[in-house]
Design a protein around this motif. Structure first.
Motif, PDB file in Angstrom:
ATOM      1  N   ILE A   1       0.835  -1.202   0.000  1.00 14.40           N
ATOM      2  CA  ILE A   1       0.000   0.000   0.000  1.00 14.40           C
ATOM      3  C   ILE A   1       0.870   1.251   0.000  1.00 14.40           C
ATOM      4  O   ILE A   1       0.608   2.213  -0.742  1.00 14.40           O
ATOM      5  CB  ILE A   1      -0.942   0.015   1.216  1.00 14.40           C
ATOM      6  CG1 ILE A   1      -1.912  -1.181   1.163  1.00 14.40           C
ATOM      7  CG2 ILE A   1      -1.709   1.334   1.279  1.00 14.40           C
ATOM      8  CD1 ILE A   1      -2.918  -1.114   0.039  1.00 14.40           C
ATOM      9  N   LYS A   2       1.922   1.250   0.796  1.00 12.33           N
ATOM     10  CA  LYS A   2       2.824   2.404   0.853  1.00 12.33           C
ATOM     11  C   LYS A   2       3.524   2.605  -0.487  1.00 12.33           C
ATOM     12  O   LYS A   2       3.707   3.744  -0.943  1.00 12.33           O
ATOM     13  CB  LYS A   2       3.846   2.205   1.965  1.00 12.33           C
ATOM     14  CG  LYS A   2       3.240   2.233   3.372  1.00 12.33           C
ATOM     15  CD  LYS A   2       4.309   2.057   4.435  1.00 12.33           C
ATOM     16  CE  LYS A   2       3.703   2.086   5.828  1.00 12.33           C
ATOM     17  NZ  LYS A   2       4.741   1.887   6.891  1.00 12.33           N
ATOM     18  N   ILE A   3       3.927   1.508  -1.139  1.00 12.21           N
ATOM     19  CA  ILE A   3       4.572   1.607  -2.458  1.00 12.21           C
ATOM     20  C   ILE A   3       3.600   2.187  -3.470  1.00 12.21           C
ATOM     21  O   ILE A   3       3.937   3.090  -4.252  1.00 12.21           O
ATOM     22  CB  ILE A   3       5.071   0.222  -2.918  1.00 12.21           C
ATOM     23  CG1 ILE A   3       6.157  -0.278  -1.980  1.00 12.21           C
ATOM     24  CG2 ILE A   3       5.573   0.290  -4.357  1.00 12.21           C
ATOM     25  CD1 ILE A   3       6.563  -1.719  -2.223  1.00 12.21           C
ATOM     26  N   LYS A   4       2.374   1.685  -3.449  1.00 13.47           N
ATOM     27  CA  LYS A   4       1.344   2.176  -4.373  1.00 13.47           C
ATOM     28  C   LYS A   4       1.106   3.661  -4.172  1.00 13.47           C
ATOM     29  O   LYS A   4       1.032   4.447  -5.125  1.00 13.47           O
ATOM     30  CB  LYS A   4       0.055   1.376  -4.166  1.00 13.47           C
ATOM     31  CG  LYS A   4      -1.124   1.820  -5.006  1.00 13.47           C
ATOM     32  CD  LYS A   4      -2.089   2.665  -4.194  1.00 13.47           C
ATOM     33  CE  LYS A   4      -3.294   3.074  -5.006  1.00 13.47           C
ATOM     34  NZ  LYS A   4      -4.180   3.990  -4.269  1.00 13.47           N
ATOM     35  N   GLU A   5       0.985   4.092  -2.912  1.00 11.20           N
ATOM     36  CA  GLU A   5       0.716   5.500  -2.619  1.00 11.20           C
ATOM     37  C   GLU A   5       1.889   6.387  -3.030  1.00 11.20           C
ATOM     38  O   GLU A   5       1.691   7.508  -3.505  1.00 11.20           O
ATOM     39  CB  GLU A   5       0.413   5.667  -1.139  1.00 11.20           C
ATOM     40  CG  GLU A   5      -0.937   5.064  -0.740  1.00 11.20           C
ATOM     41  CD  GLU A   5      -1.187   5.126   0.764  1.00 11.20           C
ATOM     42  OE1 GLU A   5      -0.209   5.376   1.513  1.00 11.20           O
ATOM     43  OE2 GLU A   5      -2.340   4.902   1.180  1.00 11.20           O
ATOM     44  N   THR A   6       3.107   5.901  -2.882  1.00  5.95           N
ATOM     45  CA  THR A   6       4.290   6.677  -3.272  1.00  5.95           C
ATOM     46  C   THR A   6       4.310   6.903  -4.783  1.00  5.95           C
ATOM     47  O   THR A   6       4.538   8.027  -5.260  1.00  5.95           O
ATOM     48  CB  THR A   6       5.577   5.953  -2.842  1.00  5.95           C
ATOM     49  OG1 THR A   6       5.590   5.835  -1.416  1.00  5.95           O
ATOM     50  CG2 THR A   6       6.811   6.724  -3.298  1.00  5.95           C
ATOM     51  N   ILE A   7       4.063   5.841  -5.554  1.00  2.26           N
ATOM     52  CA  ILE A   7       4.056   5.985  -7.022  1.00  2.26           C
ATOM     53  C   ILE A   7       2.889   6.851  -7.464  1.00  2.26           C
ATOM     54  O   ILE A   7       3.031   7.718  -8.347  1.00  2.26           O
ATOM     55  CB  ILE A   7       4.001   4.593  -7.687  1.00  2.26           C
ATOM     56  CG1 ILE A   7       5.264   3.794  -7.335  1.00  2.26           C
ATOM     57  CG2 ILE A   7       3.862   4.736  -9.201  1.00  2.26           C
ATOM     58  CD1 ILE A   7       5.254   2.368  -7.839  1.00  2.26           C
ATOM     59  N   ALA A   8       1.715   6.663  -6.849  1.00  2.63           N
ATOM     60  CA  ALA A   8       0.539   7.466  -7.201  1.00  2.63           C
ATOM     61  C   ALA A   8       0.793   8.943  -6.939  1.00  2.63           C
ATOM     62  O   ALA A   8       0.412   9.811  -7.742  1.00  2.63           O
ATOM     63  CB  ALA A   8      -0.681   6.986  -6.420  1.00  2.63           C
ATOM     64  N   GLU A   9       1.457   9.260  -5.825  1.00  2.39           N
ATOM     65  CA  GLU A   9       1.754  10.649  -5.494  1.00  2.39           C
ATOM     66  C   GLU A   9       2.693  11.266  -6.530  1.00  2.39           C
ATOM     67  O   GLU A   9       2.511  12.423  -6.937  1.00  2.39           O
ATOM     68  CB  GLU A   9       2.388  10.724  -4.102  1.00  2.39           C
ATOM     69  CG  GLU A   9       2.670  12.153  -3.636  1.00  2.39           C
ATOM     70  CD  GLU A   9       3.255  12.195  -2.233  1.00  2.39           C
ATOM     71  OE1 GLU A   9       3.493  13.300  -1.731  1.00  2.39           O
ATOM     72  OE2 GLU A   9       3.479  11.112  -1.648  1.00  2.39           O
ATOM     73  N   GLN A  10       3.672  10.511  -6.986  1.00  2.80           N
ATOM     74  CA  GLN A  10       4.598  11.026  -7.991  1.00  2.80           C
ATOM     75  C   GLN A  10       3.886  11.258  -9.323  1.00  2.80           C
ATOM     76  O   GLN A  10       4.203  12.212 -10.043  1.00  2.80           O
ATOM     77  CB  GLN A  10       5.769  10.065  -8.170  1.00  2.80           C
ATOM     78  CG  GLN A  10       6.660   9.987  -6.938  1.00  2.80           C
ATOM     79  CD  GLN A  10       7.991   9.319  -7.224  1.00  2.80           C
ATOM     80  OE1 GLN A  10       8.356   9.089  -8.365  1.00  2.80           O
ATOM     81  NE2 GLN A  10       8.733   9.007  -6.169  1.00  2.80           N
ATOM     82  N   ILE A  11       2.910  10.423  -9.644  1.00  7.07           N
ATOM     83  CA  ILE A  11       2.123  10.630 -10.871  1.00  7.07           C
ATOM     84  C   ILE A  11       1.292  11.898 -10.741  1.00  7.07           C
ATOM     85  O   ILE A  11       1.260  12.741 -11.638  1.00  7.07           O
ATOM     86  CB  ILE A  11       1.218   9.410 -11.139  1.00  7.07           C
ATOM     87  CG1 ILE A  11       2.069   8.171 -11.454  1.00  7.07           C
ATOM     88  CG2 ILE A  11       0.255   9.704 -12.293  1.00  7.07           C
ATOM     89  CD1 ILE A  11       1.273   6.883 -11.545  1.00  7.07           C
ATOM     90  N   GLU A  12       0.613  12.060  -9.605  1.00  8.46           N
ATOM     91  CA  GLU A  12      -0.252  13.217  -9.388  1.00  8.46           C
ATOM     92  C   GLU A  12       0.534  14.521  -9.380  1.00  8.46           C
ATOM     93  O   GLU A  12       0.037  15.568  -9.812  1.00  8.46           O
ATOM     94  CB  GLU A  12      -1.013  13.049  -8.066  1.00  8.46           C
ATOM     95  CG  GLU A  12      -2.041  11.924  -8.113  1.00  8.46           C
ATOM     96  CD  GLU A  12      -2.533  11.519  -6.732  1.00  8.46           C
ATOM     97  OE1 GLU A  12      -2.092  12.152  -5.742  1.00  8.46           O
ATOM     98  OE2 GLU A  12      -3.329  10.564  -6.635  1.00  8.46           O
TER      99      GLU A  12
END
Length: 230
Positions: free
Chosen positions: A4-15
């Motif tokens: 979940i933390k990995i997913k949120e980190t990548i999602a934040e960089q996309i956003e």
């Protein structure tokens, strides 16, 4: 959980725009090393991002950042190329097959046809920014057909409009969630099991369906919209 933390980190960089649309992500091995995790945990994170439409996978090429979705309104007589142009997107088509053939059970049901009915059938791919995003088939009654140049692909409503068959029509759409398999997955450069959105449309003149279309989209490429007037 770590995935979940990995997913949120990548999602934040996309956003935040740190990862641009169409950009290829590092390999799974490199990402696993970056996040100090296993490939299994990493893939769980990537699967969540894929489900949300933030990234997409191309078979044997890896993971990419998904471009913005195209808005696809239901029950309107507008083709993909027209919609894409209105949204300032680069769109194109390629024809796979054009033929007159006997209607199978599925097509006979869609068009309410009897035994041995003949239909004009078209198969094509839709592209956004040169990426294949949708496999589409449509059918019309063969007796309404005139010669078609397969080198000049026509979408369903353009085909009907050219033959003045769009007067007094109404459109019925249904949307389902599926996954890409077999030849469709290969044509869309996707791995088997990639999520898909299937839009089935029927075009009616009065009570009689005159045409039908089934479009299978990569799920990250469109947003289905509907405007209801009360």
């Amino acid at each position: 959980m770590q995935y979940i933390k990995i997913k949120e980190t990548i999602a934040e960089q996309i956003e935040q725009g740190m990862l641009a649309a169409g950009q290829k992500l590092p390999s799974e091995r490199q990402l696993a090393e970056t996040f100090t995790t296993t490939r299994v945990t990493l893939r769980e994170a990537l699967s969540l991002l894929e489900t949300e439409g933030l990234i997409f996978r191309e078979d044997r090429r890896g993971w990419f950042i998904a471009p913005p979705r195209i808005d696809f309104p239901l029950s309107t007589a507008e083709d993909f190329l027209v919609l894409a142009e209105k949204q300032a997107r680069q769109a194109s088509l390629s024809v796979i097959r054009v033929q007159n053939t006997l209607a199978n059970k599925q097509v006979s049901g869609l068009l309410q046809l009897g035994p041995f009915a003949e239909v004009h059938a078209v198969e094509m791919l839709r592209y956004l920014e040169k990426r294949p995003v949708c496999f589409v088939r449509y059918w019309v009654h063969a007796e309404k057909n005139t010669a078609v140049d397969v080198d000049t692909p026509e979408e369903l409503f353009a085909w009907l409009r050219q033959r003045e068959l769009l007067k007094n029509i109404h459109i019925s759409d249904s949307v389902t969630v599926s996954c890409l398999t077999g030849e469709t997955a290969v044509m869309l450069h996707a791995a088997t099991g990639t999520p898909a959105i299937v839009i089935e449309r029927k075009v009616y003149s009065g009570e009689q369906p005159v045409a039908a279309e089934i479009a299978i989209w990569r799920h990250d490429t469109l947003t289905v919209t509907s405007d209801t007037v009360c």
